[in-house]
Design a protein around this motif. Structure first.
Motif, PDB file in Angstrom:
ATOM      1  N   ALA A  59       5.806 -42.080  37.478  1.00  0.00           N
ATOM      2  CA  ALA A  59       6.981 -41.128  37.598  1.00  0.00           C
ATOM      3  C   ALA A  59       7.111 -40.445  36.463  1.00  0.00           C
ATOM      4  O   ALA A  59       7.565 -39.351  36.231  1.00  0.00           O
ATOM      5  CB  ALA A  59       8.254 -41.869  38.124  1.00  0.00           C
ATOM      6  N   ALA A  60       6.615 -41.120  35.311  1.00  0.00           N
ATOM      7  CA  ALA A  60       6.946 -40.610  33.970  1.00  0.00           C
ATOM      8  C   ALA A  60       5.769 -39.483  33.633  1.00  0.00           C
ATOM      9  O   ALA A  60       5.966 -38.362  32.878  1.00  0.00           O
ATOM     10  CB  ALA A  60       6.867 -41.554  32.698  1.00  0.00           C
ATOM     11  N   VAL A  61       4.636 -39.730  34.350  1.00  0.00           N
ATOM     12  CA  VAL A  61       3.375 -38.784  34.120  1.00  0.00           C
ATOM     13  C   VAL A  61       3.695 -37.356  35.104  1.00  0.00           C
ATOM     14  O   VAL A  61       3.299 -36.520  34.540  1.00  0.00           O
ATOM     15  CB  VAL A  61       2.255 -39.551  34.215  1.00  0.00           C
ATOM     16  N   GLU A  62       4.016 -37.876  36.236  1.00  0.00           N
ATOM     17  CA  GLU A  62       3.971 -36.684  37.074  1.00  0.00           C
ATOM     18  C   GLU A  62       5.143 -36.803  37.987  1.00  0.00           C
ATOM     19  O   GLU A  62       5.069 -37.365  39.145  1.00  0.00           O
ATOM     20  CB  GLU A  62       2.729 -36.654  38.110  1.00  0.00           C
ATOM     21  N   PRO A  63       6.397 -36.754  37.497  1.00  0.00           N
ATOM     22  CA  PRO A  63       7.425 -36.895  38.178  1.00  0.00           C
ATOM     23  C   PRO A  63       7.669 -36.165  39.851  1.00  0.00           C
ATOM     24  O   PRO A  63       8.369 -36.603  40.731  1.00  0.00           O
ATOM     25  CB  PRO A  63       8.757 -36.595  37.264  1.00  0.00           C
ATOM     26  N   LEU A  64       7.454 -34.948  39.761  1.00  0.00           N
ATOM     27  CA  LEU A  64       7.555 -33.846  40.825  1.00  0.00           C
ATOM     28  C   LEU A  64       6.602 -34.666  41.930  1.00  0.00           C
ATOM     29  O   LEU A  64       6.921 -34.616  43.059  1.00  0.00           O
ATOM     30  CB  LEU A  64       7.381 -32.696  40.522  1.00  0.00           C
TER      31      LEU A  64
END
Length: 84
Positions: A53-58
């Motif tokens: 979620a921190a790397v690619e939240p969307l």
């Protein structure tokens, strides 16, 4: 996250729409060297990683919404659903 998990998440982030049936499966095989089944297994693992979620939240939120919708659909089709 492992290098493979990062690669799968990056792949999912840049590939949303496919023009023909089987295009994503073919791209997964060519670009990542994974079968569609193995790709899905790794993707599910990635969604369980807090760092995702921190790397690619969307992307993570989109995939979680899709998974939730599939679960709700299965629950609605389950025997006895809607009775009460």
């Amino acid at each position: 996250m492992t290098d493979l998990q990062c690669a799968v998440l990056a792949f999912e982030a840049r590939t949303v729409w496919w023009r023909y049936v089987g295009a994503k499966e073919e791209a997964v095989l060519v670009e990542l060297g994974l079968s569609p089944t193995r790709y899905t297994q790794v993707l599910v693992q990635v969604l369980g990683e807090p760092e995702a979620a921190a790397v690619e939240p969307l992307v993570v939120r989109r995939l979680q919404r899709l998974a939730d919708a599939r679960r709700a659909g299965r629950a609605a089709r389950a025997p006895g659903a809607g009775r009460g």
